[in-house]
Write a protein that holds these residues in place. Structure first.
Motif, PDB file in Angstrom:
ATOM      1  N   GLY A  91      -9.904  -1.448  -0.130  1.00 19.49           N
ATOM      2  CA  GLY A  91      -9.374  -0.729   1.122  1.00 19.49           C
ATOM      3  C   GLY A  91      -8.048   0.149   0.749  1.00 19.49           C
ATOM      4  N   GLY A  92      -7.664   0.031  -0.528  1.00 19.48           N
ATOM      5  CA  GLY A  92      -6.408   0.579  -1.552  1.00 19.48           C
ATOM      6  C   GLY A  92      -5.187   0.194  -0.754  1.00 19.48           C
ATOM      7  N   VAL A  93      -5.439  -1.468  -0.583  1.00 18.81           N
ATOM      8  CA  VAL A  93      -4.389  -2.084  -0.548  1.00 18.81           C
ATOM      9  C   VAL A  93      -4.157  -3.612  -2.259  1.00 18.81           C
ATOM     10  CG1 VAL A  93      -2.809  -4.671   0.226  1.00 18.81           C
ATOM     11  CG2 VAL A  93      -3.790  -3.188   1.475  1.00 18.81           C
ATOM     12  N   ARG A 111       0.906  -1.096  -0.242  1.00 14.75           N
ATOM     13  CA  ARG A 111       0.004   0.140  -0.850  1.00 14.75           C
ATOM     14  C   ARG A 111       0.647   1.103  -0.408  1.00 14.75           C
ATOM     15  NH1 ARG A 111      -1.437   1.675   5.279  1.00 14.75           N
ATOM     16  NH2 ARG A 111      -0.451   0.001   7.020  1.00 14.75           N
ATOM     17  N   PHE A 112       0.507   2.734  -0.261  1.00 18.99           N
ATOM     18  CA  PHE A 112       1.609   3.614  -0.322  1.00 18.99           C
ATOM     19  C   PHE A 112       0.490   4.335  -0.235  1.00 18.99           C
ATOM     20  CE2 PHE A 112       1.962   0.145  -4.044  1.00 18.99           C
ATOM     21  CZ  PHE A 112       2.833   0.431  -3.949  1.00 18.99           C
ATOM     22  N   VAL A 113       1.721   5.633   0.662  1.00 19.27           N
ATOM     23  CA  VAL A 113       0.880   7.027   0.934  1.00 19.27           C
ATOM     24  C   VAL A 113       1.398   8.221  -0.124  1.00 19.27           C
ATOM     25  CG1 VAL A 113       0.555   6.225   3.101  1.00 19.27           C
ATOM     26  CG2 VAL A 113       2.484   6.549   3.326  1.00 19.27           C
ATOM     27  N   ASP A 114       1.106   9.215   0.296  1.00 17.94           N
ATOM     28  CA  ASP A 114       0.999  10.039   0.200  1.00 17.94           C
ATOM     29  C   ASP A 114       2.450  10.910   0.686  1.00 17.94           C
ATOM     30  OD1 ASP A 114       1.627  13.052  -0.919  1.00 17.94           O
ATOM     31  OD2 ASP A 114      -0.657  13.634  -1.308  1.00 17.94           O
ATOM     32  N   GLU A 136       5.933   5.789   0.466  1.00 13.66           N
ATOM     33  CA  GLU A 136       5.490   6.542   0.356  1.00 13.66           C
ATOM     34  C   GLU A 136       5.857   7.191  -1.004  1.00 13.66           C
ATOM     35  OE1 GLU A 136       7.074   9.621   4.013  1.00 13.66           O
ATOM     36  OE2 GLU A 136       8.141   9.221   3.102  1.00 13.66           O
ATOM     37  N   LEU A 137       4.703   7.648  -1.682  1.00  8.05           N
ATOM     38  CA  LEU A 137       5.253   8.296  -2.954  1.00  8.05           C
ATOM     39  C   LEU A 137       5.568  10.366  -2.916  1.00  8.05           C
ATOM     40  CD1 LEU A 137       2.007   6.814  -4.734  1.00  8.05           C
ATOM     41  CD2 LEU A 137       4.640   5.478  -4.421  1.00  8.05           C
ATOM     42  N   HIS A 138       6.491  10.385  -3.883  1.00  6.36           N
ATOM     43  CA  HIS A 138       6.944  11.372  -3.883  1.00  6.36           C
ATOM     44  C   HIS A 138       6.156  12.381  -5.066  1.00  6.36           C
ATOM     45  CE1 HIS A 138       9.801  11.256  -0.819  1.00  6.36           C
ATOM     46  NE2 HIS A 138      10.425   9.473  -1.122  1.00  6.36           N
TER      47      HIS A 138
END
Length: 292
Positions: free
Chosen positions: A55-57, A20-23, A139-141
């Motif tokens: 769930g965004g996975v 999973r990824f987050v901003d 994290e995604l940049h």
């Protein structure tokens, strides 16, 4: 009829990969607009696209080279043989192989990256994963042209090698405030970078209007030549581990101004509320980096 009943067989499927990824700017989950692809390290052509759950996975059941391992313990008639149990993961992990995962954003908000992982691993749906049952977030940049999310501070720059060289591709830029890391991001292939982060705590200045809030920042740039695509780096996308490992390198020297040269190891500047901060060498539109 003897009145006895039997439980029907049921087939289960175990996710052999989960991510999973987050901003990095906001810490919020990111799923929409992402394309996640994975392939064995030694077989770049054997690609499979990951699916995304509600769930965004991002996950995959079928993975090249593992047949129907995703069936877990197979057809079940005994509840104690739960799918993806500890016994299954112990056997599955003994067969783990290195894979490369590529992440691209169709909406252009985030920089494309790749990373390496072992598959299968105890993922979000296995009992061998972390206590939450969810994979750790990555994290995604932000891409340089991204519009900043609401109430987010932005530091932008065009990093260029002095005197008239190319952009400083894929450099790591770290923003500090009051001696603590406030945000970090990666430059694109042309040296353009946008560091987005939550505003630090307001300065303790009673009676000062919030519109006049300023924060002293210190900007550091780290850079190392990334490994070219090879047998161990089969992806054309930058490796996330290599990008972040640049932090272990000494910070680059930055030109505050030219003629006469004023060079610093960290760029000191002030961030104002609701105003983007553009870093540049005095009299120029770029921020020059010394390679000496």
């Amino acid at each position: 009829m003897n009145g006895s009943t039997s439980s029907p067989d049921r087939v289960t499927s175990v996710a052999l990969f989960g991510a999973r990824f987050v901003d990095a700017a906001t810490g919020m989950p990111v799923a929409d607009g992402l394309d996640v692809t994975l392939f064995p390290l030694t077989r770049p052509t054997a690609r499979v696209n990951a699916l995304v759950s509600h769930g965004g996975v991002f996950f995959t059941h079928r993975v090249p080279g593992f047949g129907r391992l995703d069936l877990g313990n197979g057809v079940k008639t005994r509840p104690e043989l739960a799918e993806g149990n500890k016994q299954f993961w112990q056997k599955a992990m003994a067969t783990a192989e290195p894979f490369v995962v590529e992440v691209r954003d169709r909406l252009g908000r985030f920089l494309p990256i790749s990373f390496r992982t072992m598959i299968p691993t105890p993922g979000p749906f296995g009992t061998g994963g972390p206590p939450s049952g969810m994979p750790a977030s990555m994290e995604l940049h932000s891409a340089p042209a991204r519009f900043a999310p609401h109430s987010t501070a932005v530091v932008r720059a065009q990093l260029t090698k002095h005197p008239s060289g190319p952009g400083l591709a894929h450099a790591l830029v770290i923003v500090e405030c009051a001696g603590k890391a406030a945000g970090r991001s990666i430059a694109d292939a042309d040296g353009k970078v946008a560091v987005m982060f939550s505003y630090p705590e307001p300065p303790s200045s009673p009676g000062v209007s919030t519109k006049r809030f300023t924060w002293p920042l210190k900007i550091k740039v780290h850079h190392a030549s990334l490994a070219a695509p090879s047998q161990n780096r089969p992806s054309d996308l930058p490796d996330r581990g290599d990008l972040l490992d640049q932090a272990s390198r000494p910070s680059m020297k930055l030109f505050v101004k030219l003629n006469p040269d004023q060079i610093v190891n960290a760029f000191d500047c002030n961030l104002k509320l609701a105003q983007e901060l553009i870093l540049r060498t005095e009299g120029r539109s770029e921020l020059f980096i010394s390679t000496i």
